[in-house]
Design a protein around this motif. Structure first.
Motif, PDB file in Angstrom:
ATOM      1  N   ILE A  76     -53.615  66.368  15.758  1.00  0.00           N
ATOM      2  CA  ILE A  76     -53.802  65.610  14.550  1.00  0.00           C
ATOM      3  C   ILE A  76     -51.694  66.685  14.284  1.00  0.00           C
ATOM      4  CG2 ILE A  76     -53.893  65.084  12.445  1.00  0.00           C
ATOM      5  CD1 ILE A  76     -56.505  65.950  12.811  1.00  0.00           C
ATOM      6  N   VAL A  77     -50.862  66.053  14.062  1.00  0.00           N
ATOM      7  CA  VAL A  77     -49.084  66.285  14.142  1.00  0.00           C
ATOM      8  C   VAL A  77     -48.562  65.782  13.330  1.00  0.00           C
ATOM      9  CG1 VAL A  77     -49.375  67.480  16.625  1.00  0.00           C
ATOM     10  CG2 VAL A  77     -48.084  65.555  16.309  1.00  0.00           C
ATOM     11  N   GLU A  78     -47.948  66.390  13.230  1.00  0.00           N
ATOM     12  CA  GLU A  78     -46.361  66.029  11.625  1.00  0.00           C
ATOM     13  C   GLU A  78     -44.953  66.202  12.222  1.00  0.00           C
ATOM     14  OE1 GLU A  78     -47.511  64.731   7.667  1.00  0.00           O
ATOM     15  OE2 GLU A  78     -46.924  66.649   8.022  1.00  0.00           O
ATOM     16  N   GLY A  79     -44.555  65.809  13.054  1.00  0.00           N
ATOM     17  CA  GLY A  79     -42.850  66.184  13.340  1.00  0.00           C
ATOM     18  C   GLY A  79     -43.848  67.622  14.867  1.00  0.00           C
ATOM     19  N   ASP A  80     -42.907  68.571  14.506  1.00  0.00           N
ATOM     20  CA  ASP A  80     -43.685  69.939  16.011  1.00  0.00           C
ATOM     21  C   ASP A  80     -44.787  70.175  15.211  1.00  0.00           C
ATOM     22  OD1 ASP A  80     -42.481  68.863  17.799  1.00  0.00           O
ATOM     23  OD2 ASP A  80     -41.097  70.179  17.682  1.00  0.00           O
ATOM     24  N   GLU A  81     -45.805  70.406  13.803  1.00  0.00           N
ATOM     25  CA  GLU A  81     -46.559  71.265  13.227  1.00  0.00           C
ATOM     26  C   GLU A  81     -47.847  70.489  13.439  1.00  0.00           C
ATOM     27  OE1 GLU A  81     -47.876  72.217   9.127  1.00  0.00           O
ATOM     28  OE2 GLU A  81     -46.590  71.445   8.956  1.00  0.00           O
ATOM     29  N   TYR A  82     -48.158  71.964  14.131  1.00  0.00           N
ATOM     30  CA  TYR A  82     -50.107  71.596  14.574  1.00  0.00           C
ATOM     31  C   TYR A  82     -50.357  71.913  13.025  1.00  0.00           C
ATOM     32  CZ  TYR A  82     -54.559  72.637  16.141  1.00  0.00           C
ATOM     33  OH  TYR A  82     -55.779  72.109  16.256  1.00  0.00           O
ATOM     34  N   LEU A  83     -51.185  70.123  13.172  1.00  0.00           N
ATOM     35  CA  LEU A  83     -52.306  70.306  11.357  1.00  0.00           C
ATOM     36  C   LEU A  83     -53.763  70.197  11.964  1.00  0.00           C
ATOM     37  CD1 LEU A  83     -50.580  67.387  10.004  1.00  0.00           C
ATOM     38  CD2 LEU A  83     -49.642  69.379   9.408  1.00  0.00           C
ATOM     39  N   GLY A  84     -54.120  69.669  13.302  1.00  0.00           N
ATOM     40  CA  GLY A  84     -55.351  69.767  13.572  1.00  0.00           C
ATOM     41  C   GLY A  84     -55.625  69.367  15.054  1.00  0.00           C
ATOM     42  N   ALA A  85     -57.002  69.030  14.791  1.00  0.00           N
ATOM     43  CA  ALA A  85     -57.620  68.522  15.768  1.00  0.00           C
ATOM     44  C   ALA A  85     -58.888  67.400  15.909  1.00  0.00           C
ATOM     45  CB  ALA A  85     -58.634  69.651  16.943  1.00  0.00           C
ATOM     46  N   ILE A  86     -58.909  66.328  16.442  1.00  0.00           N
ATOM     47  CA  ILE A  86     -60.173  65.165  16.761  1.00  0.00           C
ATOM     48  C   ILE A  86     -60.287  65.361  17.760  1.00  0.00           C
ATOM     49  CG2 ILE A  86     -58.509  63.919  16.344  1.00  0.00           C
ATOM     50  CD1 ILE A  86     -60.466  62.213  14.404  1.00  0.00           C
ATOM     51  N   ASP A  87     -61.949  65.392  18.217  1.00  0.00           N
ATOM     52  CA  ASP A  87     -62.129  65.059  19.676  1.00  0.00           C
ATOM     53  C   ASP A  87     -63.242  63.758  19.605  1.00  0.00           C
ATOM     54  OD1 ASP A  87     -64.409  65.976  19.178  1.00  0.00           O
ATOM     55  OD2 ASP A  87     -64.489  67.455  20.641  1.00  0.00           O
ATOM     56  N   LEU A  88     -63.390  62.911  20.314  1.00  0.00           N
ATOM     57  CA  LEU A  88     -63.873  61.454  20.419  1.00  0.00           C
ATOM     58  C   LEU A  88     -64.677  61.902  21.779  1.00  0.00           C
ATOM     59  CD1 LEU A  88     -64.776  58.964  19.981  1.00  0.00           C
ATOM     60  CD2 LEU A  88     -63.139  57.859  21.149  1.00  0.00           C
ATOM     61  N   ARG A  89     -66.109  62.183  22.187  1.00  0.00           N
ATOM     62  CA  ARG A  89     -66.997  62.592  23.161  1.00  0.00           C
ATOM     63  C   ARG A  89     -68.315  60.940  23.351  1.00  0.00           C
ATOM     64  NH1 ARG A  89     -69.114  66.421  18.260  1.00  0.00           N
ATOM     65  NH2 ARG A  89     -67.425  67.659  18.346  1.00  0.00           N
ATOM     66  N   VAL A 107     -59.000  70.023  10.235  1.00  0.00           N
ATOM     67  CA  VAL A 107     -57.868  70.391  10.164  1.00  0.00           C
ATOM     68  C   VAL A 107     -57.573  71.746   9.412  1.00  0.00           C
ATOM     69  CG1 VAL A 107     -55.889  69.856   7.812  1.00  0.00           C
ATOM     70  CG2 VAL A 107     -57.584  67.768   9.250  1.00  0.00           C
ATOM     71  N   ARG A 108     -56.526  72.508   9.820  1.00  0.00           N
ATOM     72  CA  ARG A 108     -56.048  73.818   9.070  1.00  0.00           C
ATOM     73  C   ARG A 108     -55.996  74.339   7.534  1.00  0.00           C
ATOM     74  NH1 ARG A 108     -49.374  74.476  11.407  1.00  0.00           N
ATOM     75  NH2 ARG A 108     -49.804  77.026  10.463  1.00  0.00           N
ATOM     76  N   PRO A 109     -55.919  74.962   7.698  1.00  0.00           N
ATOM     77  CA  PRO A 109     -56.003  74.962   5.717  1.00  0.00           C
ATOM     78  C   PRO A 109     -55.072  74.910   5.177  1.00  0.00           C
ATOM     79  CG  PRO A 109     -57.879  76.354   6.743  1.00  0.00           C
ATOM     80  CD  PRO A 109     -57.153  76.208   8.161  1.00  0.00           C
ATOM     81  N   SER A 110     -53.829  75.032   5.700  1.00  0.00           N
ATOM     82  CA  SER A 110     -52.932  74.733   4.782  1.00  0.00           C
ATOM     83  C   SER A 110     -52.789  73.237   5.137  1.00  0.00           C
ATOM     84  CB  SER A 110     -51.508  75.378   4.825  1.00  0.00           C
ATOM     85  OG  SER A 110     -51.384  74.945   6.280  1.00  0.00           O
ATOM     86  N   ARG A 112     -54.953  70.851   4.107  1.00  0.00           N
ATOM     87  CA  ARG A 112     -56.479  70.262   3.948  1.00  0.00           C
ATOM     88  C   ARG A 112     -55.376  69.614   2.086  1.00  0.00           C
ATOM     89  NH1 ARG A 112     -60.479  74.811   4.970  1.00  0.00           N
ATOM     90  NH2 ARG A 112     -60.231  74.721   7.114  1.00  0.00           N
ATOM     91  N   GLY A 113     -56.592  68.446   1.642  1.00  0.00           N
ATOM     92  CA  GLY A 113     -56.301  68.217   0.559  1.00  0.00           C
ATOM     93  C   GLY A 113     -55.236  67.018   0.652  1.00  0.00           C
ATOM     94  N   ARG A 114     -54.810  66.871   1.872  1.00  0.00           N
ATOM     95  CA  ARG A 114     -53.572  65.312   1.957  1.00  0.00           C
ATOM     96  C   ARG A 114     -54.295  64.385   2.922  1.00  0.00           C
ATOM     97  NH1 ARG A 114     -49.090  69.243   5.298  1.00  0.00           N
ATOM     98  NH2 ARG A 114     -48.971  67.705   6.100  1.00  0.00           N
ATOM     99  N   GLY A 115     -55.444  64.694   3.210  1.00  0.00           N
ATOM    100  CA  GLY A 115     -56.156  63.493   3.247  1.00  0.00           C
ATOM    101  C   GLY A 115     -55.693  63.250   4.933  1.00  0.00           C
ATOM    102  N   VAL A 116     -55.523  64.481   5.539  1.00  0.00           N
ATOM    103  CA  VAL A 116     -54.934  64.395   6.619  1.00  0.00           C
ATOM    104  C   VAL A 116     -55.795  63.772   7.926  1.00  0.00           C
ATOM    105  CG1 VAL A 116     -54.556  65.715   8.591  1.00  0.00           C
ATOM    106  CG2 VAL A 116     -53.210  65.375   6.806  1.00  0.00           C
ATOM    107  N   ALA A 117     -57.333  64.087   7.633  1.00  0.00           N
ATOM    108  CA  ALA A 117     -58.820  64.160   8.127  1.00  0.00           C
ATOM    109  C   ALA A 117     -58.442  62.935   8.837  1.00  0.00           C
ATOM    110  CB  ALA A 117     -59.879  65.157   8.128  1.00  0.00           C
ATOM    111  N   THR A 118     -59.040  62.160   6.858  1.00  0.00           N
ATOM    112  CA  THR A 118     -59.534  60.929   6.745  1.00  0.00           C
ATOM    113  C   THR A 118     -58.790  59.775   7.133  1.00  0.00           C
ATOM    114  OG1 THR A 118     -60.259  61.238   4.668  1.00  0.00           O
ATOM    115  CG2 THR A 118     -59.535  58.686   4.953  1.00  0.00           C
ATOM    116  N   TRP A 119     -57.197  60.062   7.264  1.00  0.00           N
ATOM    117  CA  TRP A 119     -56.087  59.333   8.541  1.00  0.00           C
ATOM    118  C   TRP A 119     -56.704  60.020   9.682  1.00  0.00           C
ATOM    119  CZ3 TRP A 119     -53.365  61.084  12.580  1.00  0.00           C
ATOM    120  CH2 TRP A 119     -52.289  60.190  12.655  1.00  0.00           C
TER     121      TRP A 119
END
Length: 177
Positions: A76-89, A107-110, A112-119
């Protein structure tokens, strides 16, 4: 706006910065760090080897070690910033059925709280449908209210809460596709 991309060595520095936000040894769902236990991820070579392992794991024509399942990994990225990861088994074994599910994310701690995981979860569900899944199993720690909300916002229906020997209480949700 975030986007999902396949893992890439291009984000090594940003990934290292994100890793530094986590407590040492913290489990990061969806990252598949278990594939890198023999690698030094601080080095370009070690990081590149891990990225290659992540990419290869989705190839269902290749055999995997005992206990492993085929999975597609995205960052999960925004531009060149790594925000987190998600995998599909692509399928689940008994361990994943009991504890891990079809999809894992963090999602990296910084970020969180922005809806990144939900998205990110919403963005992966069509991929689950495309590989033939009719429903997906997601789990989270019973005390992880943020993850429970993420799953529920994406249509997750709680099946049960199971007490596991080594992993504590796990909420188990199904999302119909």
């Amino acid at each position: 706006m975030p986007e999902l991309i396949l893992p890439t060595t291009r984000l090594h520095a940003s990934w290292l910065a994100a890793r530094a936000e986590w407590p040492p040894g913290a489990h990061q769902d969806g990252t598949a760090l278990r594939l890198a236990t023999d690698l030094e991820l601080d080095t370009e070579q070690g990081f590149a080897a891990w990225v290659e392992r992540l990419l290869v794991q989705s190839d269902r024509t290749l055999p995997l070690p005992e206990g492993a399942v085929h999975a597609t990994h995205w960052w999960i990225v925004e531009g060149d910033e790594y925000l987190g990861a998600i995998d599909l088994r692509h399928y689940v074994n008994q361990f994943l059925y009991d504890i891990g599910g079809h999809i894992g994310y963090s999602v990296r701690p910084s970020a969180r709280g922005r809806g990144v995981a939900t998205w990110a979860l919403a963005a992966v569900l069509p991929h689950a449908r495309a590989i033939g899944l009719r429903r997906t199993l997601l789990t989270c720690d019973d005390a992880n209210e943020a993850s429970a909300r993420t799953i529920e916002r994406n249509g997750g229906v709680l099946e049960d809460v199971r007490k596991t020997y080594a992993h504590g209480k796990k909420r188990r949700y199904w999302i119909a596709l």
